[in-house]
Design a protein around this motif. Structure first.
Motif, PDB file in Angstrom:
ATOM      1  N   ARG A  57       8.262   3.519  -3.824  1.00 41.28           N
ATOM      2  CA  ARG A  57       8.023   3.042  -5.191  1.00 41.28           C
ATOM      3  C   ARG A  57       6.731   2.233  -5.218  1.00 41.28           C
ATOM      4  NH1 ARG A  57      13.451   2.858  -7.755  1.00 41.28           N
ATOM      5  NH2 ARG A  57      14.992   3.272  -6.126  1.00 41.28           N
ATOM      6  N   ASP A  58       5.928   2.448  -6.258  1.00 43.60           N
ATOM      7  CA  ASP A  58       4.698   1.684  -6.434  1.00 43.60           C
ATOM      8  C   ASP A  58       4.988   0.442  -7.279  1.00 43.60           C
ATOM      9  OD1 ASP A  58       3.150   3.479  -5.003  1.00 43.60           O
ATOM     10  OD2 ASP A  58       2.723   4.700  -6.775  1.00 43.60           O
ATOM     11  N   VAL A  59       4.362  -0.668  -6.889  1.00 40.51           N
ATOM     12  CA  VAL A  59       4.546  -1.946  -7.589  1.00 40.51           C
ATOM     13  C   VAL A  59       3.172  -2.471  -7.995  1.00 40.51           C
ATOM     14  CG1 VAL A  59       5.426  -4.303  -7.446  1.00 40.51           C
ATOM     15  CG2 VAL A  59       6.602  -2.455  -6.230  1.00 40.51           C
ATOM     16  N   LEU A  60       3.063  -2.936  -9.233  1.00 39.40           N
ATOM     17  CA  LEU A  60       1.841  -3.579  -9.716  1.00 39.40           C
ATOM     18  C   LEU A  60       2.181  -5.016 -10.104  1.00 39.40           C
ATOM     19  CD1 LEU A  60      -1.157  -3.411 -10.624  1.00 39.40           C
ATOM     20  CD2 LEU A  60      -0.302  -2.772 -12.892  1.00 39.40           C
ATOM     21  N   GLY A 102       7.746  -6.384   4.014  1.00 44.35           N
ATOM     22  CA  GLY A 102       7.797  -4.954   4.290  1.00 44.35           C
ATOM     23  C   GLY A 102       6.986  -4.061   3.395  1.00 44.35           C
ATOM     24  N   VAL A 103       6.162  -4.607   2.492  1.00 50.04           N
ATOM     25  CA  VAL A 103       5.384  -3.748   1.596  1.00 50.04           C
ATOM     26  C   VAL A 103       4.196  -3.157   2.354  1.00 50.04           C
ATOM     27  CG1 VAL A 103       6.085  -5.146  -0.369  1.00 50.04           C
ATOM     28  CG2 VAL A 103       3.874  -5.568   0.708  1.00 50.04           C
ATOM     29  N   VAL A 104       3.710  -2.009   1.872  1.00 51.83           N
ATOM     30  CA  VAL A 104       2.588  -1.322   2.517  1.00 51.83           C
ATOM     31  C   VAL A 104       1.568  -0.929   1.449  1.00 51.83           C
ATOM     32  CG1 VAL A 104       3.997  -0.453   4.423  1.00 51.83           C
ATOM     33  CG2 VAL A 104       3.776   0.919   2.331  1.00 51.83           C
ATOM     34  N   GLN A 105       0.404  -0.478   1.912  1.00 54.24           N
ATOM     35  CA  GLN A 105      -0.646   0.065   1.044  1.00 54.24           C
ATOM     36  C   GLN A 105      -1.077  -0.929  -0.032  1.00 54.24           C
ATOM     37  OE1 GLN A 105       0.816   3.837  -0.412  1.00 54.24           O
ATOM     38  NE2 GLN A 105       0.892   4.748   1.620  1.00 54.24           N
ATOM     39  N   PHE A 106      -1.370  -2.152   0.372  1.00 46.69           N
ATOM     40  CA  PHE A 106      -1.846  -3.179  -0.559  1.00 46.69           C
ATOM     41  C   PHE A 106      -3.235  -2.820  -1.067  1.00 46.69           C
ATOM     42  CE2 PHE A 106      -4.392  -6.925  -1.411  1.00 46.69           C
ATOM     43  CZ  PHE A 106      -3.586  -7.654  -2.261  1.00 46.69           C
ATOM     44  N   GLY A 139      -1.711  -4.174  -6.252  1.00 50.42           N
ATOM     45  CA  GLY A 139      -0.586  -3.257  -6.138  1.00 50.42           C
ATOM     46  C   GLY A 139      -0.213  -3.041  -4.690  1.00 50.42           C
ATOM     47  N   TYR A 140       0.996  -2.544  -4.482  1.00 54.37           N
ATOM     48  CA  TYR A 140       1.473  -2.201  -3.139  1.00 54.37           C
ATOM     49  C   TYR A 140       2.626  -1.218  -3.294  1.00 54.37           C
ATOM     50  CZ  TYR A 140       4.449  -6.187  -4.489  1.00 54.37           C
ATOM     51  OH  TYR A 140       5.264  -7.055  -5.168  1.00 54.37           O
ATOM     52  N   THR A 141       3.128  -0.726  -2.167  1.00 58.08           N
ATOM     53  CA  THR A 141       4.181   0.286  -2.172  1.00 58.08           C
ATOM     54  C   THR A 141       5.399  -0.223  -1.421  1.00 58.08           C
ATOM     55  OG1 THR A 141       2.579   2.091  -2.298  1.00 58.08           O
ATOM     56  CG2 THR A 141       4.782   2.648  -1.500  1.00 58.08           C
ATOM     57  N   LEU A 142       6.576   0.040  -1.986  1.00 56.14           N
ATOM     58  CA  LEU A 142       7.835  -0.237  -1.301  1.00 56.14           C
ATOM     59  C   LEU A 142       8.272   1.040  -0.593  1.00 56.14           C
ATOM     60  CD1 LEU A 142       9.767  -2.111  -4.147  1.00 56.14           C
ATOM     61  CD2 LEU A 142       8.432  -3.119  -2.287  1.00 56.14           C
ATOM     62  N   ALA A 155      -7.815 -10.686  -0.982  1.00 54.43           N
ATOM     63  CA  ALA A 155      -7.564 -10.128   0.345  1.00 54.43           C
ATOM     64  C   ALA A 155      -6.096 -10.314   0.713  1.00 54.43           C
ATOM     65  CB  ALA A 155      -8.454 -10.804   1.386  1.00 54.43           C
ATOM     66  N   ARG A 156      -5.660  -9.510   1.691  1.00 53.26           N
ATOM     67  CA  ARG A 156      -4.313  -9.632   2.238  1.00 53.26           C
ATOM     68  C   ARG A 156      -4.391  -9.970   3.714  1.00 53.26           C
ATOM     69  NH1 ARG A 156       0.421  -4.952   3.027  1.00 53.26           N
ATOM     70  NH2 ARG A 156       1.951  -6.374   3.942  1.00 53.26           N
ATOM     71  N   ARG A 157      -3.584 -10.950   4.117  1.00 53.10           N
ATOM     72  CA  ARG A 157      -3.427 -11.275   5.524  1.00 53.10           C
ATOM     73  C   ARG A 157      -1.934 -11.407   5.808  1.00 53.10           C
ATOM     74  NH1 ARG A 157      -8.145 -15.917   5.822  1.00 53.10           N
ATOM     75  NH2 ARG A 157      -9.918 -14.501   5.497  1.00 53.10           N
ATOM     76  N   GLY A 158      -1.398 -10.379   6.476  1.00 56.51           N
ATOM     77  CA  GLY A 158       0.047 -10.362   6.694  1.00 56.51           C
ATOM     78  C   GLY A 158       0.766 -10.219   5.360  1.00 56.51           C
TER      79      GLY A 158
END
Length: 314
Positions: free
Chosen positions: A130-133, A163-167, A203-206, A180-183
């Motif tokens: 699932r995509d999250v914005l 656990g989210v990916v593709q930030f 945004g990121y993906t679950l 930026a994302r760090r961890g």
């Protein structure tokens, strides 16, 4: 002959006036500061003219009226930060801009507040992810523009669900290059002027394995809202309000809201089951058919064996 008055009107020069004030709407005028006038159209944008403010912090530009689609805005750089006026159209008369407010800068001060946080969770895709914005509105309550001290200490930071990916940072009042994302931490390095809401989006993906998540609340939030395309999903937490289902660009979303949310509040989303996709059963069906076909051939072979033996014995 009728075209002459129209052409003459198009060449009329209009004045665009304004002031630069230091420290807010009741601040003191800033004399001798460079101000730049910009012209923006649907095709391009470019600076047109520049000048210094007078002793009263005032400036006046002259532009040729004619293009009613063009927008004009002024900018002033103070303490290495650029501040802009509101955009205006120059058509039938002179323009008086709202004052351009500039501020001193500081890497410290009162904590940056979150006036609104909106999470939009899309329906599960074919692979179950699932995509999250997220849209976050930041508000600086201090008297100075907050700036990042260095690449380690941002102007603001938040926490992502585990656990989210593709930030990916999105377009907003803050440039994606300043996010930026760090961890599991989101960091914002853009300058944040006082009293002005600055919108940050990312945004990121679950992954498909995530069926529920805790929403981190490391700091107080004035308004927290959720838009869930899976209308069977549920948001739980203190004083959660379920609102009416709303439609956005032809898609339906369940809405939830919380107000005056303290830091550390436990807010969770329980996601519904992913949509059934018949295509995902194709490999299973093929495997079953192979087994059935193999079993049928085996049964047929065994059923013919006795008759073949009996013929041989005769």
């Amino acid at each position: 002959m009728a075209a002459a008055p129209i052409e003459a009107q198009a060449r009329v020069r209009r004045a665009v006036r304004g002031h630069v004030l230091l420290g807010g709407a009741r601040g003191r005028p800033v004399a001798g500061l460079w101000v730049v006038l910009h012209r923006v159209t649907t095709a391009s944008g470019a600076p047109m003219d520049s000048l210094r403010t007078d002793g009263a912090g005032a400036f006046t530009f002259h532009v040729t009226a004619g293009d009613t689609t063009a927008l004009y805005l002024a900018s002033a750089r103070y303490d290495d930060i650029v501040y802009f006026s509101e955009p205006v159209r120059v058509t039938t008369g002179d323009i008086l801009l709202e004052p351009i407010l500039v501020y001193h800068t500081s890497p410290t001060g009162s904590p940056i507040g979150v006036s609104q946080r909106l999470l939009t969770v899309a329906r599960a895709k074919a692979d179950g992810s699932r995509d999250v914005l997220e849209l976050i509105q930041l508000l600086n309550p201090g008297p100075a523009t907050r700036v990042a001290a260095d690449t380690v200490r941002p102007t603001w930071q938040g926490v992502l669900p585990a656990g989210v990916v593709q930030f990916q940072a999105g377009e907003g009042d803050v440039s994606p290059e300043a996010v930026a994302r760090r961890g599991d931490t989101v960091l914002v390095f853009a300058p944040l002027p006082p009293g002005q809401v600055r919108q940050v989006t990312f945004g990121y993906t679950l992954p498909a394995s995530v069926t529920g998540l805790m929403v981190p609340m490391p700091q107080p939030t004035d308004d927290l809202e959720f838009l869930l395309e899976d209308t069977t999903a549920i948001v739980t937490g203190p004083s959660v309000q379920r609102l009416d289902v709303t439609e956005v660009e032809g898609r339906r979303f369940a809405r939830y809201a919380l107000h005056a949310v303290p830091a550390g509040t436990a807010v969770a989303i329980q996601l519904g089951a992913p949509r059934f996709d018949p295509a995902r059963l194709v490999p299973v069906i093929v495997a079953v058919l192979v087994v059935m076909l193999g079993g049928g051939l085996y049964v047929a072979f065994r059923s013919r064996q006795p008759s073949a033996i009996s013929k041989f014995l005769r």
